[in-house]
Every structure is written in C-alpha cells, then in structure tokens.
Write a protein that holds these residues in place. Structure first.
Motif, PDB file in Angstrom:
ATOM      1  N   MET A   1       0.431  15.336  16.861  1.00 30.59           N
ATOM      2  CA  MET A   1       1.329  16.446  17.028  1.00 30.59           C
ATOM      3  C   MET A   1       2.767  16.017  16.819  1.00 30.59           C
ATOM      4  N   VAL A   2       3.554  16.642  16.248  1.00 31.58           N
ATOM      5  CA  VAL A   2       5.063  16.213  15.934  1.00 31.58           C
ATOM      6  C   VAL A   2       5.676  16.357  17.074  1.00 31.58           C
ATOM      7  N   GLY A   3       6.600  15.615  17.592  1.00 28.57           N
ATOM      8  CA  GLY A   3       7.356  15.685  18.685  1.00 28.57           C
ATOM      9  C   GLY A   3       8.262  16.738  18.895  1.00 28.57           C
ATOM     10  N   VAL A   4       8.507  17.431  19.874  1.00 30.32           N
ATOM     11  CA  VAL A   4       9.322  18.739  20.023  1.00 30.32           C
ATOM     12  C   VAL A   4      10.498  17.965  20.475  1.00 30.32           C
ATOM     13  N   ARG A   5      11.614  18.479  19.729  1.00 28.08           N
ATOM     14  CA  ARG A   5      13.006  18.057  20.462  1.00 28.08           C
ATOM     15  C   ARG A   5      13.769  19.567  20.184  1.00 28.08           C
ATOM     16  N   ASP A   6      15.002  19.333  20.838  1.00 20.85           N
ATOM     17  CA  ASP A   6      15.776  20.527  20.874  1.00 20.85           C
ATOM     18  C   ASP A   6      16.629  20.529  19.694  1.00 20.85           C
ATOM     19  N   GLN A  33      -1.001  25.270  15.800  1.00 22.88           N
ATOM     20  CA  GLN A  33      -2.372  25.104  14.980  1.00 22.88           C
ATOM     21  C   GLN A  33      -2.901  26.742  14.606  1.00 22.88           C
ATOM     22  N   GLN A  34      -2.530  27.406  15.621  1.00 19.52           N
ATOM     23  CA  GLN A  34      -2.888  28.986  15.342  1.00 19.52           C
ATOM     24  C   GLN A  34      -2.150  29.834  14.493  1.00 19.52           C
ATOM     25  N   LEU A  35      -0.886  29.459  14.107  1.00 25.08           N
ATOM     26  CA  LEU A  35      -0.145  29.968  13.144  1.00 25.08           C
ATOM     27  C   LEU A  35      -0.571  29.250  11.883  1.00 25.08           C
ATOM     28  N   GLY A  36      -0.722  28.131  11.963  1.00 26.00           N
ATOM     29  CA  GLY A  36      -1.012  27.395  10.823  1.00 26.00           C
ATOM     30  C   GLY A  36      -2.541  28.173  10.241  1.00 26.00           C
ATOM     31  N   THR A  42      -1.548  23.210   8.100  1.00 30.72           N
ATOM     32  CA  THR A  42      -1.882  22.641   9.131  1.00 30.72           C
ATOM     33  C   THR A  42      -0.952  22.923  10.400  1.00 30.72           C
ATOM     34  N   GLY A  43      -1.324  22.703  11.519  1.00 32.55           N
ATOM     35  CA  GLY A  43      -0.451  22.917  12.703  1.00 32.55           C
ATOM     36  C   GLY A  43       0.693  21.852  12.779  1.00 32.55           C
ATOM     37  N   SER A  44       0.186  20.779  11.984  1.00 37.94           N
ATOM     38  CA  SER A  44       1.140  19.648  11.814  1.00 37.94           C
ATOM     39  C   SER A  44       2.474  20.123  11.205  1.00 37.94           C
ATOM     40  N   LEU A  45       2.018  20.856  10.037  1.00 38.35           N
ATOM     41  CA  LEU A  45       3.162  21.083   8.967  1.00 38.35           C
ATOM     42  C   LEU A  45       4.053  22.089   9.626  1.00 38.35           C
ATOM     43  N   ILE A  46       3.577  23.043  10.450  1.00 36.03           N
ATOM     44  CA  ILE A  46       4.453  24.091  11.613  1.00 36.03           C
ATOM     45  C   ILE A  46       5.186  23.371  12.238  1.00 36.03           C
ATOM     46  N   GLY A  47       4.578  22.318  12.761  1.00 42.37           N
ATOM     47  CA  GLY A  47       5.846  21.372  13.808  1.00 42.37           C
ATOM     48  C   GLY A  47       6.620  20.707  13.076  1.00 42.37           C
ATOM     49  N   GLN A  48       6.381  20.022  11.962  1.00 40.14           N
ATOM     50  CA  GLN A  48       7.399  19.282  11.045  1.00 40.14           C
ATOM     51  C   GLN A  48       8.333  20.336  10.628  1.00 40.14           C
ATOM     52  N   VAL A  49       7.958  21.571  10.182  1.00 43.51           N
ATOM     53  CA  VAL A  49       9.190  22.534   9.925  1.00 43.51           C
ATOM     54  C   VAL A  49      10.009  22.845  11.229  1.00 43.51           C
ATOM     55  N   GLU A  50       9.590  22.956  12.192  1.00 41.95           N
ATOM     56  CA  GLU A  50      10.128  23.391  13.279  1.00 41.95           C
ATOM     57  C   GLU A  50      11.232  22.170  13.873  1.00 41.95           C
ATOM     58  N   CYS A  51      10.710  21.015  13.512  1.00 37.79           N
ATOM     59  CA  CYS A  51      11.656  19.808  13.907  1.00 37.79           C
ATOM     60  C   CYS A  51      12.371  19.362  12.720  1.00 37.79           C
TER      61      CYS A  51
END
Length: 282
Positions: A1-6, A33-36, A42-51
């Motif tokens: 899981m990609v770490g969430v940051r502000d 992961q659900q959006l992915g 992958t949910g990881s890709l979603i997280g990477q874009v968000e961060c």
C-alpha cells in the motif's frame, strides 16, 4: 500500500490531480483497490497517482471519469498534468505549438515530435531520461492531440533523408515509424517532404528549426541546442527562417516522390529479412 500523505492541491497540476482523485474516490465510497478493479488496474497504481508518485495517462483519466461519473474532470485535467511533465524550457513552446494555425519544420536528425510513434518517442526520450519515462512518452503523445482537433494546424514537414536511415529503437520501431509517416497522407493537413542526400549542401545545414504561424499573434521561430530551446518573434530572424524553409522545400523531393522514398527505405532497410535458418525476422 502506498503511504498516504497530505497534498497541497495548489502546488502543481499533478498535486491537484492526486488530491481530487483521492477526494472524489472517497466521496464515492471506494477504496483504492475497488476503484482499481473497476478501471482494470491495481489499487497500488491508484495510490501512486494519488500520492503523485506516478503521472496519470489520458486513458487512465478517461476510465476514472467513467467510473466516478465526474463528467470529464480528469480527462480535462490530465492535459495540464502532462504539459507540466515537459521540460520547463519547452513548456512555452508546447503551448504556442498547440495554438499555431500553421507549423512548418525542418528536421535534420529525428522525426518531428508531433509525428512520432510511441515506441519511437520512447527510444528518443530514453537516451538521456531522468524521472518517469512513461510520463515523458505520454506527454509527447498528448502534444499530438492537436492533430485530432476539429480545426488542426496545417503542418508541412521537411525531413532530411538521414532521418529515415538513422535507426532509432531498432528495425521494427523504425518500420512502424515510417509506416506511420505514410499513413499521415490520409490527413490532408499534414504534408511530409524528404530532402534527399543528393541535394548536397542545403539551407538547413545549421540544424533543425520550426516556424509557427498564428491567426492573431506574431509568427515565431523555434530552435534548440543541446541544453534548451529558443523561441523568438524577431522579424529579421523570422524572415531568415522563412527563407531557409522555402529553400529547403524547393530542394526537397515532391510529396509523391517523398512517399515513394519512405516506402522504399521502409522495405529495403527495415523490411522482414530471412534469418540464417530461413525464417523471416523483423
């Protein structure tokens, strides 16, 4: 899981994109992961874009818009994001290129960026690439959207014959690139001429350059050195650039002969050749 940051959404287009993606995803009650799963990544890709660890593509953005029902928000925003990926010194030119009504360019070594295939662009950009190569290729492909708009610019390109023979990315990449140049004949607003070796000394020996013309703004001449680009509306420079381009057009092969040369080089240099065991190889 990609770490969430502000994120500070005002920091850059990419930060704003990531901030909005997270906000609207959570508003829809979806985990990464659900959006992915919905948009086939992958949910990881979603997280990477968000961060902001990954730059989104146009295809990714269109699928997110469809999944979240955001009425084209991300499809519109991704253009700004990809523009910001371009080198800082190139961004002003890219903006003017997108606004031009007529683009005339001479290229001594490479296919002009607006006419490059993704694989050819990847090979060019990968020679000295710092950062996300996928993002740089996506940014170059985004520039080409100007050719698909309702009123695209008229583009007249003169390529040195050397461009056809300089093997960029391998034989298959070159074959596909030359085939793409031939396919562009179906677009009446794109014209390609080849300056043959037989032309000898010519007006483009100082290097590649581009002239941009506009309906309501002063015309511009753009050149590059190995560090950055240079854009000017100086009347004397523009006059010299226009004259050199006219001379190059006059020395180049006709449109029909240019297409024939491209096709011949494509087949003879990059066509399928038999391997030692008799099998065809690309």
């Amino acid at each position: 899981m990609v770490g969430v940051r502000d994120l500070d959404p005002s920091a850059s287009p990419l930060d704003y994109y990531g901030y909005e993606l997270r906000r609207l995803r959570e508003a829809a009650g979806l985990k990464q992961q659900q959006l992915g799963d919905i948009i086939y990544c992958t949910g990881s890709l979603i997280g990477q874009v968000e961060c902001t660890k990954r730059v989104p593509t146009r295809d990714f953005s269109e699928r997110v818009d469809a999944a979240l029902g955001t009425d084209g928000t991300f499809s519109r925003l991704v253009g700004l994001v990809l523009r910001s990926v371009l080198p800082t010194w190139f961004q002003a030119y890219a903006e003017m290129e997108a606004r031009a009504s007529y683009i005339s360019t001479f290229q001594a070594q490479l296919v002009y960026g607006l006419l490059q295939t993704p694989d050819y662009a990847r090979a060019v950009l990968g020679v000295r690439s710092e950062g996300d190569l996928d993002a740089k290729v996506a940014a170059r492909m985004e520039r080409q959207r100007v050719l698909d708009r309702e009123n695209p610019p008229l583009m007249w390109v003169v390529l040195s014959e050397a461009v056809l023979h300089q093997e960029v990315g391998g034989r298959e990449v070159m074959r596909n690139q030359l085939a793409h140049l031939l396919d562009l004949w179906r677009r009446k607003w794109v014209r390609v001429q080849i300056l043959p070796f037989e032309a000898g000394a010519h007006a483009g020996q100082m290097g590649s350059f581009t002239v941009l013309r506009f309906d309501d703004d002063p015309d511009l001449v753009y050149t590059e050195d190995f560090v950055q680009g240079h854009m000017t509306a100086n009347p004397q420079t523009l006059r010299e650039g226009s004259l050199r381009y006219d001379l190059l057009q006059a020395a180049a092969l006709s449109l029909e002969d240019s297409a024939a040369l491209i096709a011949r080089v494509m087949e003879e240099r990059y066509g399928h050749q038999p391997a030692p065991d008799g099998r065809a190889v690309a």
